[in-house]
Design an enzyme around this catalytic site. Structure first.
Site, PDB file in Angstrom:
ATOM      1  N   HIS A   1     -25.815 -45.084   2.697  1.00 50.10           N
ATOM      2  CA  HIS A   1     -26.955 -44.259   2.563  1.00 50.10           C
ATOM      3  C   HIS A   1     -28.012 -44.757   1.632  1.00 50.10           C
ATOM      4  O   HIS A   1     -28.786 -44.047   0.688  1.00 50.10           O
ATOM      5  CB  HIS A   1     -26.448 -42.825   1.786  1.00 50.10           C
ATOM      6  CG  HIS A   1     -25.505 -42.129   2.785  1.00 50.10           C
ATOM      7  ND1 HIS A   1     -23.998 -42.349   2.957  1.00 50.10           N
ATOM      8  CD2 HIS A   1     -25.709 -41.096   3.643  1.00 50.10           C
ATOM      9  CE1 HIS A   1     -23.518 -41.641   3.705  1.00 50.10           C
ATOM     10  NE2 HIS A   1     -24.802 -40.775   4.007  1.00 50.10           N
TER      11      HIS A   1
ATOM     12  N   LEU B   1     -25.853 -34.208  15.859  1.00 45.56           N
ATOM     13  CA  LEU B   1     -25.545 -35.515  15.142  1.00 45.56           C
ATOM     14  C   LEU B   1     -25.433 -36.984  16.146  1.00 45.56           C
ATOM     15  O   LEU B   1     -24.547 -37.395  16.494  1.00 45.56           O
ATOM     16  CB  LEU B   1     -24.355 -35.767  14.411  1.00 45.56           C
ATOM     17  CG  LEU B   1     -24.444 -34.294  13.465  1.00 45.56           C
ATOM     18  CD1 LEU B   1     -23.406 -34.634  12.409  1.00 45.56           C
ATOM     19  CD2 LEU B   1     -25.592 -34.258  12.562  1.00 45.56           C
ATOM     20  N   ALA B   2     -26.737 -37.211  16.590  1.00 50.61           N
ATOM     21  CA  ALA B   2     -26.994 -38.092  17.747  1.00 50.61           C
ATOM     22  C   ALA B   2     -28.433 -38.943  17.658  1.00 50.61           C
ATOM     23  O   ALA B   2     -29.481 -38.459  18.452  1.00 50.61           O
ATOM     24  CB  ALA B   2     -26.632 -37.608  19.052  1.00 50.61           C
ATOM     25  N   GLU B   3     -28.438 -39.815  16.691  1.00 48.66           N
ATOM     26  CA  GLU B   3     -29.941 -40.389  16.460  1.00 48.66           C
ATOM     27  C   GLU B   3     -29.945 -40.897  17.935  1.00 48.66           C
ATOM     28  O   GLU B   3     -31.388 -41.068  18.112  1.00 48.66           O
ATOM     29  CB  GLU B   3     -29.554 -41.356  15.551  1.00 48.66           C
ATOM     30  CG  GLU B   3     -29.522 -41.022  14.262  1.00 48.66           C
ATOM     31  CD  GLU B   3     -28.277 -40.684  13.782  1.00 48.66           C
ATOM     32  OE1 GLU B   3     -27.221 -40.626  14.517  1.00 48.66           O
ATOM     33  OE2 GLU B   3     -28.097 -39.882  12.844  1.00 48.66           O
TER      34      GLU B   3
ATOM     35  N   ALA C   1     -32.189 -43.664   6.692  1.00 50.86           N
ATOM     36  CA  ALA C   1     -32.513 -44.627   7.302  1.00 50.86           C
ATOM     37  C   ALA C   1     -31.597 -45.488   7.952  1.00 50.86           C
ATOM     38  O   ALA C   1     -31.634 -46.270   9.077  1.00 50.86           O
ATOM     39  CB  ALA C   1     -33.390 -45.565   6.315  1.00 50.86           C
ATOM     40  N   ASP C   2     -30.323 -45.568   7.145  1.00 53.27           N
ATOM     41  CA  ASP C   2     -29.116 -46.216   7.653  1.00 53.27           C
ATOM     42  C   ASP C   2     -28.737 -45.946   9.062  1.00 53.27           C
ATOM     43  O   ASP C   2     -28.352 -46.852   9.876  1.00 53.27           O
ATOM     44  CB  ASP C   2     -28.110 -45.970   6.671  1.00 53.27           C
ATOM     45  CG  ASP C   2     -28.478 -46.128   5.354  1.00 53.27           C
ATOM     46  OD1 ASP C   2     -28.079 -47.044   4.520  1.00 53.27           O
ATOM     47  OD2 ASP C   2     -29.462 -45.680   4.640  1.00 53.27           O
ATOM     48  N   PHE C   3     -29.020 -44.509   9.564  1.00 52.26           N
ATOM     49  CA  PHE C   3     -28.480 -44.185  10.701  1.00 52.26           C
ATOM     50  C   PHE C   3     -29.391 -44.596  11.802  1.00 52.26           C
ATOM     51  O   PHE C   3     -29.074 -44.473  13.033  1.00 52.26           O
ATOM     52  CB  PHE C   3     -28.433 -42.630  10.770  1.00 52.26           C
ATOM     53  CG  PHE C   3     -27.601 -42.128   9.629  1.00 52.26           C
ATOM     54  CD1 PHE C   3     -26.467 -42.914   8.891  1.00 52.26           C
ATOM     55  CD2 PHE C   3     -27.668 -40.909   9.019  1.00 52.26           C
ATOM     56  CE1 PHE C   3     -25.749 -42.343   7.879  1.00 52.26           C
ATOM     57  CE2 PHE C   3     -26.754 -40.357   8.108  1.00 52.26           C
ATOM     58  CZ  PHE C   3     -25.925 -41.013   7.532  1.00 52.26           C
TER      59      PHE C   3
ATOM     60  N   GLU D   1     -31.777 -34.248  12.493  1.00 55.20           N
ATOM     61  CA  GLU D   1     -30.676 -33.204  11.927  1.00 55.20           C
ATOM     62  C   GLU D   1     -30.882 -32.285  10.793  1.00 55.20           C
ATOM     63  O   GLU D   1     -31.577 -32.845   9.554  1.00 55.20           O
ATOM     64  CB  GLU D   1     -29.612 -34.327  11.773  1.00 55.20           C
ATOM     65  CG  GLU D   1     -29.137 -35.165  12.904  1.00 55.20           C
ATOM     66  CD  GLU D   1     -28.380 -36.502  12.809  1.00 55.20           C
ATOM     67  OE1 GLU D   1     -28.237 -36.745  11.452  1.00 55.20           O
ATOM     68  OE2 GLU D   1     -28.375 -37.444  13.545  1.00 55.20           O
TER      69      GLU D   1
END
Lengths: 454, 325
Positions: B127, B58-60, B84-86, B29
């Site tokens: 975050h 926006l799509a891991e 990393a959270d995502f 992203e």
């Protein structure tokens, strides 16, 4: 106390030459119920490490020899109160206050108990752990690394000044203690408290107290001898001091054996899971030869010469860690075929390496074979296993140019599989001529091994 | 050797690999036009073009799923999670597909997932996390947590070369704070080899990532104030992790603190402590101590976050506790 019905546990006789044993671990604690034949403790002798089963069902009333102590065979190690016999209370505490089995619940303070009992047994001390004040607790707790170092160096932790929390002995404390050279001979155990009739006298410590080790020089490292190493050292020295060692050697053409071995290999491995090793052939031939030379299979006992109508062959086996050897014995080897011999050797070697030998597996040898040839050596002068009369050494089988006669009885040079054999014998009993004849006959058996021989 | 920030070292390593190997591409992203949320890929799109520096939606899930497919087809994708959270959105692709493909079908999946991780700047619960232990638990994944600029570059190169999916946790708090010499030339830093950040005799601190610096400050403090010498073992990679180095240090000091920024329960420290208990019990002269974040989400509030993250004082107290044991 019902003295008459208590059952004693004694240090067992683990072999004719074993005179002492070390308590490596108490599996049961004082006050524990035990079944007959249930493991009570583990011991280590210079021959084997093994477990000692309980001789009776009941309650382990008292442990007389703590872990780490070495005592003579026959020494009383513990007392079992059999079922139906009321376990006598330890002398230092009234039974209603601290019966060994459930003393934890009692609120006596450590100090008060200490006054009543200046030398509590380990179990009693444990029982008072709950309410004891912090200092006593700290001083008593031994961390794993300290316990290990103490065991390796034979240090009594209670003799080491502690600087850790509440007086605990830290790793640095014990290492400093050892380095300072303060390591005194391990003190013997405290005498059991009081002394009613049922409590036996303190067992005598028979092994000499270890000498304070010299501090290691730069670049050196020092480790204590294991019980096995001490046993080997003592036995080897004693053997050289006892027997008049002489060694004779002979060269054997193993070509026939090699050919037969190749033929049998697949069958033996597939059908029986063993290898027909050169060692098995040699042992098999040696047994037959020994029957013709009873003195080589004999023993000097005082002023008498002892011979036997059986052959028990010991095989020297190196331990997996490379730090010792053990000599398990194939009993009544005269009853074994080649296959039986191969299986017996493989079985004993495997159990020796896994430390699964039983005491009787290492007893009663009448003759020994040692096989350093696996490493390529072609000659050696092994030391006799006392009280035997001889030891056979087998060495590497190597291809060598060899003079043989062809079908025209002409000398020709051929490539043959040659193995050296040595017989190291006690010249007090066996003379050189006898040894020579023994080796000659043994060679003959191996060189003429036929396909139908087993 | 030029001095570079941790962030520059990552950026340099990535650029070097992209120049060297056409199979390497970047997707994430805002990694293209914007140059990445933290500017790791600044200038990349200009140099390598939009087909090798791909701005993703926006799509891991799509990013890692796309990487997995591309890797199976022979590419060497490097995905960037903005935080990393995502990465949890991509859990299924990483854990169910990428981690198992090699075992199931024999196909290597050489993907690198860059995960900017860690707290210390009031990023709050979405975050600031350090989710390395979740992935450490999945057979088939490798997990990397560099602490120094030199390792950041060397481990990234190794990660791109590795035929397995690698989660590369780069600590955001180190990005511009930590500066050190980094070789200009290409080099690799091996996985599974810890680095002794500081040698010591009295107590071992096993840690990784940003906590290496917390441990180092604590070690300075106890050296100065108590004369205590602490050894710091920086694991560098936690899958595989250098058991040998940890056990060797335990043998030396007999007292161990395991320190991590992630929360305590089920953190990777638990695995290390369990291994020490199993394999070095007889070397211990004190209980093994864990210092980690409490089992809560990461708070926004600066004083609360400070209370949450292991601080130098916490490590000093832990070391002192063990030394006085």
């Amino acid at each position: 106390m019902a003295t008459g019905t208590l059952v004693d546990v004694v240090m067992p006789q683990m072999g004719v030459s074993v005179s002492e044993g070390t308590i490596t671990k108490w599996v049961k604690s004082e006050g524990d119920p035990v079944e007959a034949d249930e493991t009570l403790l583990e011991i280590s002798t210079d021959k084997v490490d093994t477990e000692v089963p309980s001789p009776a069902s009941g309650v382990l009333q008292q442990i007389l020899v703590p872990e780490g102590e070495t005592v003579a065979v026959g020494t009383k190690l513990a007392v079992i109160a059999p079922e139906g016999v009321e376990a006598a209370a330890p002398a230092e505490a009234p039974p209603q206050e601290a019966p060994p089995a459930e003393a934890v619940s009692e609120p006596a303070t450590g100090e008060a108990a200490a006054e009543q009992a200046p030398a509590p047994t380990p179990a009693a001390a444990e029982a008072q752990a709950g309410p004891a004040d912090g200092e006593a607790e700290g001083a008593r707790f031994v961390s794993p690394v300290v316990a290990r170092i103490a065991a390796e160096h034979g240090v009594d932790v209670s003799q080491v000044p502690g600087t850790g929390r509440a007086g605990r002995v830290t790793k640095k404390d014990i290492l400093g203690f050892i380095e300072s050279g303060a390591l005194a001979p391990t003190p013997t155990i405290a005498p059991p408290p009081a002394a009613p009739a049922a409590v036996p006298a303190r067992p005598e410590r028979v092994s000499p107290a270890p000498e304070p080790p010299q501090a290691a020089q730069e670049g050196e490292s020092v480790e204590p001898m294991s019980a096995m190493r001490r046993g080997i050292a003592e036995h080897m020295r004693r053997s050289l001091d006892t027997s008049a060692h002489v060694t004779s050697s002979i060269e054997v053409d193993m070509s026939k054996v090699a050919a037969i071995r190749r033929k049998l290999k697949t069958e033996y491995q597939e059908s029986y899971g063993v290898n027909p090793t050169y060692l098995a052939f040699v042992a098999r031939a040696a047994v037959d030869t020994l029957r013709d030379y009873p003195w080589v299979n004999g023993e000097l006992r005082g002023d008498s010469i002892v011979t036997r109508n059986y052959v028990n062959i010991g095989f020297a086996v190196e331990l997996a860690d490379g730090k010792g050897l053990i000599v398990p014995v194939v009993k009544n080897a005269e009853t074994l075929s080649l296959l039986g011999m191969a299986k017996a050797i493989a079985d004993l070697a495997a159990r020796a390496r896994e430390k699964k030998l039983l005491p009787e597996d290492v007893q009663g040898g009448t003759f020994t074979i040692t096989n350093p040839g696996g490493y390529g050596t072609f000659h050696g002068t092994p030391v006799i296993s006392q009280p035997q009369a001889a030891i056979l050494g087998t060495y590497a089988v190597v291809k060598r140019p060899w003079v043989v006669q062809d079908e025209m009885s002409e000398d020709v040079i051929a490539i043959r599989m040659i193995m050296n054999l040595t017989l190291t014998y006690d010249h007090r009993l066996v003379d050189g001529a006898l040894a020579g004849r023994f080796l000659r006959d043994l060679r003959e058996r191996l060189q003429t091994w036929g396909e139908s021989d087993f | 050797m030029p001095e570079k920030t941790y962030l520059q070292a990552i950026s340099d390593g990535l650029r070097q690999e992209m120049r060297r190997d056409k199979r390497v591409f970047v997707i994430g992203e805002d990694v293209g036009v914007y140059g990445g949320a933290f500017k790791v890929t600044q200038g990349f799109q200009e140099e390598f073009g939009p087909w090798r520096v791909i701005d993703a939606p926006l799509a891991e899930t799509a990013i890692v799923g796309g990487c997995t497919g591309a890797a199976i087809m022979g590419m060497r994708p490097v995905a960037e999670m903005q935080f990393a959270d995502f990465v949890s959105c991509a859990w299924d692709h990483l854990v169910t597909v990428a981690a198992k493909q090699r075992y199931r079908a024999g196909t290597p999946v050489p993907i690198v997932v860059r995960c900017p991780s860690g707290g210390g700047f009031s990023g709050g619960p979405f975050h600031s996390q350090n989710p390395e232990s979740s992935f450490a638990h999945i057979p088939g994944l490798k997990v990397v947590c560099p602490a120094t600029p030199e390792d950041a570059k060397g481990l990234l190169v190794t990660a791109i070369e590795d035929p397995n999916p690698v989660l590369y946790f780069e600590h955001k708090h180190l990005y511009r704070r930590i500066k050190a010499d980094v070789p200009d030339e290409r080099y690799t830093t091996p996985f599974g080899e810890a680095r002794i950040h500081r040698e010591g005799e009295d107590v071992t601190v096993v840690t990784w990532g940003a906590m290496v610096y917390t441990a180092a400050e604590a070690a300075d403090k106890v050296a100065e104030e108590d004369g205590v010498s602490a050894e710091i073992v920086d694991l560098r990679t936690i899958i595989p992790w250098d058991k040998k180095a940890v056990l060797a240090s335990v043998e030396k000091t007999s007292k161990v603190v395991v320190l991590h920024e992630d929360t305590q329960t089920g953190g990777f420290g638990a695995e290390i402590v369990a291994t020490i208990a199993e394999e070095a019990f007889e070397q211990l002269d004190a209980p093994v101590k864990r210092i980690a974040a409490p089992d809560t989400p990461v708070p926004f509030s600066p004083p609360l976050e400070k209370a949450f993250l292991p601080q130098v004082e916490d490590v000093v107290a832990g070391i002192r506790e063990l030394v006085s044991y």
